[in-house]
Design a protein around this motif. Structure first.
Motif, PDB file in Angstrom:
ATOM      1  N   PRO A  37      46.657 -48.365 -26.782  1.00  0.00           N
ATOM      2  CA  PRO A  37      46.997 -49.720 -27.236  1.00  0.00           C
ATOM      3  C   PRO A  37      47.259 -49.774 -28.736  1.00  0.00           C
ATOM      4  O   PRO A  37      48.063 -50.563 -29.215  1.00  0.00           O
ATOM      5  CB  PRO A  37      45.761 -50.538 -26.848  1.00  0.00           C
ATOM      6  CG  PRO A  37      44.657 -49.542 -26.696  1.00  0.00           C
ATOM      7  CD  PRO A  37      45.290 -48.270 -26.252  1.00  0.00           C
ATOM      8  N   TYR A  38      46.527 -48.942 -29.479  1.00  0.00           N
ATOM      9  CA  TYR A  38      46.773 -48.748 -30.908  1.00  0.00           C
ATOM     10  C   TYR A  38      47.038 -47.260 -31.119  1.00  0.00           C
ATOM     11  O   TYR A  38      46.697 -46.432 -30.274  1.00  0.00           O
ATOM     12  CB  TYR A  38      45.556 -49.169 -31.736  1.00  0.00           C
ATOM     13  CG  TYR A  38      45.027 -50.544 -31.409  1.00  0.00           C
ATOM     14  CD1 TYR A  38      45.691 -51.689 -31.809  1.00  0.00           C
ATOM     15  CD2 TYR A  38      43.837 -50.690 -30.688  1.00  0.00           C
ATOM     16  CE1 TYR A  38      45.206 -52.949 -31.499  1.00  0.00           C
ATOM     17  CE2 TYR A  38      43.339 -51.949 -30.378  1.00  0.00           C
ATOM     18  CZ  TYR A  38      44.022 -53.068 -30.780  1.00  0.00           C
ATOM     19  OH  TYR A  38      43.545 -54.310 -30.474  1.00  0.00           O
ATOM     20  N   SER A  39      47.585 -46.902 -32.263  1.00  0.00           N
ATOM     21  CA  SER A  39      47.960 -45.510 -32.471  1.00  0.00           C
ATOM     22  C   SER A  39      46.775 -44.557 -32.331  1.00  0.00           C
ATOM     23  O   SER A  39      46.930 -43.441 -31.839  1.00  0.00           O
ATOM     24  CB  SER A  39      48.595 -45.356 -33.861  1.00  0.00           C
ATOM     25  OG  SER A  39      48.940 -44.019 -34.121  1.00  0.00           O
TER      26      SER A  39
ATOM     27  N   SER B  53      50.029 -47.920 -36.848  1.00  0.00           N
ATOM     28  CA  SER B  53      49.519 -49.287 -36.687  1.00  0.00           C
ATOM     29  C   SER B  53      48.914 -49.694 -38.020  1.00  0.00           C
ATOM     30  O   SER B  53      47.956 -49.086 -38.491  1.00  0.00           O
ATOM     31  CB  SER B  53      48.455 -49.355 -35.590  1.00  0.00           C
ATOM     32  OG  SER B  53      48.980 -48.989 -34.329  1.00  0.00           O
ATOM     33  N   GLY B  54      49.481 -50.707 -38.661  1.00  0.00           N
ATOM     34  CA  GLY B  54      48.950 -51.184 -39.933  1.00  0.00           C
ATOM     35  C   GLY B  54      49.660 -50.624 -41.147  1.00  0.00           C
ATOM     36  O   GLY B  54      50.615 -49.857 -41.059  1.00  0.00           O
TER      37      GLY B  54
ATOM     38  N   ARG C 129      48.936 -54.095 -32.037  1.00  0.00           N
ATOM     39  CA  ARG C 129      49.261 -53.477 -30.748  1.00  0.00           C
ATOM     40  C   ARG C 129      50.567 -52.685 -30.837  1.00  0.00           C
ATOM     41  O   ARG C 129      51.551 -53.152 -31.403  1.00  0.00           O
ATOM     42  CB  ARG C 129      49.396 -54.539 -29.655  1.00  0.00           C
ATOM     43  CG  ARG C 129      48.101 -55.193 -29.258  1.00  0.00           C
ATOM     44  CD  ARG C 129      48.269 -56.058 -28.021  1.00  0.00           C
ATOM     45  NE  ARG C 129      49.322 -57.059 -28.180  1.00  0.00           N
ATOM     46  CZ  ARG C 129      50.512 -56.995 -27.595  1.00  0.00           C
ATOM     47  NH1 ARG C 129      50.824 -55.969 -26.817  1.00  0.00           N
ATOM     48  NH2 ARG C 129      51.409 -57.945 -27.789  1.00  0.00           N
ATOM     49  N   ALA C 130      50.562 -51.507 -30.242  1.00  0.00           N
ATOM     50  CA  ALA C 130      51.717 -50.615 -30.343  1.00  0.00           C
ATOM     51  C   ALA C 130      52.909 -51.084 -29.521  1.00  0.00           C
ATOM     52  O   ALA C 130      54.024 -50.579 -29.712  1.00  0.00           O
ATOM     53  CB  ALA C 130      51.327 -49.205 -29.925  1.00  0.00           C
ATOM     54  N   THR C 131      52.718 -52.025 -28.604  1.00  0.00           N
ATOM     55  CA  THR C 131      53.838 -52.540 -27.813  1.00  0.00           C
ATOM     56  C   THR C 131      54.479 -53.775 -28.444  1.00  0.00           C
ATOM     57  O   THR C 131      55.527 -54.229 -27.977  1.00  0.00           O
ATOM     58  CB  THR C 131      53.382 -52.909 -26.392  1.00  0.00           C
ATOM     59  OG1 THR C 131      52.292 -53.846 -26.476  1.00  0.00           O
ATOM     60  CG2 THR C 131      52.939 -51.680 -25.613  1.00  0.00           C
ATOM     61  N   LEU C 132      53.865 -54.322 -29.487  1.00  0.00           N
ATOM     62  CA  LEU C 132      54.350 -55.563 -30.094  1.00  0.00           C
ATOM     63  C   LEU C 132      55.690 -55.350 -30.787  1.00  0.00           C
ATOM     64  O   LEU C 132      55.865 -54.383 -31.542  1.00  0.00           O
ATOM     65  CB  LEU C 132      53.325 -56.085 -31.092  1.00  0.00           C
ATOM     66  CG  LEU C 132      53.682 -57.414 -31.770  1.00  0.00           C
ATOM     67  CD1 LEU C 132      53.592 -58.562 -30.765  1.00  0.00           C
ATOM     68  CD2 LEU C 132      52.764 -57.681 -32.952  1.00  0.00           C
ATOM     69  N   ARG C 133      56.627 -56.251 -30.552  1.00  0.00           N
ATOM     70  CA  ARG C 133      57.955 -56.183 -31.156  1.00  0.00           C
ATOM     71  C   ARG C 133      58.112 -57.288 -32.195  1.00  0.00           C
ATOM     72  O   ARG C 133      57.604 -58.399 -32.029  1.00  0.00           O
ATOM     73  CB  ARG C 133      59.041 -56.344 -30.090  1.00  0.00           C
ATOM     74  CG  ARG C 133      58.885 -55.443 -28.887  1.00  0.00           C
ATOM     75  CD  ARG C 133      59.934 -55.729 -27.830  1.00  0.00           C
ATOM     76  NE  ARG C 133      61.254 -55.251 -28.236  1.00  0.00           N
ATOM     77  CZ  ARG C 133      62.389 -55.625 -27.651  1.00  0.00           C
ATOM     78  NH1 ARG C 133      62.372 -56.505 -26.644  1.00  0.00           N
ATOM     79  NH2 ARG C 133      63.549 -55.134 -28.048  1.00  0.00           N
ATOM     80  N   ASN C 134      58.838 -56.999 -33.250  1.00  0.00           N
ATOM     81  CA  ASN C 134      59.169 -58.001 -34.242  1.00  0.00           C
ATOM     82  C   ASN C 134      60.594 -57.728 -34.710  1.00  0.00           C
ATOM     83  O   ASN C 134      61.109 -56.629 -34.531  1.00  0.00           O
ATOM     84  CB  ASN C 134      58.192 -57.957 -35.418  1.00  0.00           C
ATOM     85  CG  ASN C 134      57.937 -59.336 -36.003  1.00  0.00           C
ATOM     86  OD1 ASN C 134      58.787 -60.224 -35.939  1.00  0.00           O
ATOM     87  ND2 ASN C 134      56.757 -59.519 -36.582  1.00  0.00           N
TER      88      ASN C 134
END
Length: 441
Positions: A206-208, A242-243, A282-287
């Motif tokens: 879910p995170y790196s 992530s981050g 979250r690693a699946t989050l898109r922006n």
């Protein structure tokens, strides 16, 4: 069973060897560029992709039982393992990590994550090289001094250029990030490559770094960025996926399962130093934002193709990258099935009205067809309004003591909501599609 052929370059001409499917390497495709025009039509390619459920490891296998639609899958296609080229151990240059490719379900499962993270789809990723760290301010400054790169935008204290050399470069737009990677003989990673690397491939983190909460594992809840590598490496030995700063990718934003061939906004990923809620890591989050946009939250890292890496779906329009492909998709509507191009009712045409199949991009709006002038994912044009959210007052009182009252701002575009909130002296505490949560005086 639909068949595809391998095109051989023989005595200055192209000859098709029918009935076998071969995973072509980047170098092989480049050397056989003259054969490209003989590639089967997009519809035939996608039909072959739809029926393919094998692991592509040199022998046919039974389709995965957990793959959507696997019960009706066609027999697996044959591969030719003895044509697989060897990848040397030093295939990636210093400062980069060899990301070993493989089969991958990209996105979020039904009823999980944001709507734009679905439908989850099955694809295959080629091996590639990715910068171990985000590009630093020092590295970018060297490119500016040499001439190919232009100085970043902005002069605010959170922009790192000329201030914090071992922090990630930020305040650069997409074109500047693209130009830097090009001077390095590299490119920006595709959105698929980025998510695959961030999630550890088939580990599906879910995170790196894994399933643990972000506190103590990444740069967030901060007043500015951190030096690259300040925290332990995550999947594949990569730092700060992530981050720290969000990272530009090469892709235009579009609906899954295909990347847009063009668009209005470029995708960026990974979460940033100022975020306070787990969802942003979250690693699946898109922006996404326009290519000309920039900010102190946004930086990048570069990717490189590996010369002998196998391209499961062929070479892309950019010869430095593999073509995107989709084997299957987990359709949102249970009545729908993935037909090789899109999720649709059984018997529906391969593409919908005014759309046509484009290799590597699925069903694309035909040239000249009407397109919505509204940016992807934005709300209808209407005046923003706000309403009290007293249950969130404690969070505002703790983190924004001069703005102790929480409000929900809805309506209009994201930019319009930001302008409206600022005019009232508010500051965002969180945002989402169609809403801002703000702390106000």
């Amino acid at each position: 069973m639909t068949k595809r052929g391998l095109f051989e370059h023989q005595k200055g001409s192209c000859r098709e060897v029918p009935g076998i499917v071969v995973m072509l390497s980047v170098s092989a495709l480049l050397s056989h560029a003259a054969c490209r025009e003989s590639t089967p039509p997009a519809g035939e390619q996608n039909a072959a992709v739809q029926s393919s459920q094998e692991e592509l490891k040199g022998k046919p296998v039974v389709p995965r039982a957990d793959a959507p639609g696997s019960a009706d899958a066609a027999p697996p296609l044959v591969t030719v393992s003895d044509l697989k080229p060897e990848i040397p151990p030093d295939a990636c240059p210093a400062g980069t990590v060899h990301v070993t490719g493989g089969e991958f379900w990209m996105g979020s499962e039904r009823r999980r994550g944001a709507r734009e993270e679905r439908p989850r789809f099955l694809t295959r990723v080629a091996d590639f090289c990715l910068d171990q760290y985000e590009v630093t301010s020092d590295r970018y400054e060297g490119c500016v001094a040499a001439g190919p790169c232009t100085p970043p935008h902005g002069s605010q204290s959170t922009c790192n250029y000329g201030r914090r050399g071992d922090h990630p470069i930020n305040c650069v737009d997409w074109n500047q990030a693209h130009a830097y990677c090009t001077t390095e003989g590299a490119r920006l990673p595709s959105e698929l490559e980025w998510e695959y690397a961030a999630r550890g491939g088939q580990k599906y983190h879910p995170y790196s770094w894994g399933p643990e909460a972000p506190d103590g594992r990444t740069c967030w809840k901060s007043d500015h960025s951190c030096a690259v590598g300040s925290f332990e490496a995550g999947a594949f030995g990569l730092h700060d996926m992530s981050g720290n700063v969000w990272e530009w990718t090469n892709d235009w934003f579009g609906n899954y399962p295909w990347p847009n061939p063009n668009g209005q906004s470029k995708v960026f990923r990974g979460g940033g130093w100022s975020r306070r809620f787990d969802k942003w890591m979250r690693a699946t989050l898109r922006n996404r934002t326009q290519p000309s946009s920039w900010g102190s939250h946004l930086g990048f890292r570069c990717a490189r193709a590996i010369q002998n890496a196998e391209c499961p779906f062929g070479i892309g329009s950019d010869p430095r990258a593999c073509r995107h492909g989709v084997v299957d998709a987990e359709c949102e509507d249970p009545r729908h099935q993935f037909n090789g191009l899109r999720c649709a009712l059984p018997g529906a045409p391969p593409c919908g009205p005014r759309h046509e199949a484009i290799a590597g991009h699925g069903c694309v709006l035909r040239e000249g067809a009407a397109r919505s002038a509204r940016p992807e994912g934005s709300a209808p044009e209407e005046a923003p309004v706000r309403a009290r959210s007293p249950e969130l007052d404690p969070d505002c009182q703790l983190n924004q003591p001069k703005r102790p009252n929480a409000y929900a701002i809805r309506g209009g575009t994201h930019a319009a909501r930001n302008t409206y909130g600022a005019s009232l002296g508010c500051k965002n505490r969180d945002v989402g599609v169609g809403w801002n949560s703000a702390c106000c005086p």
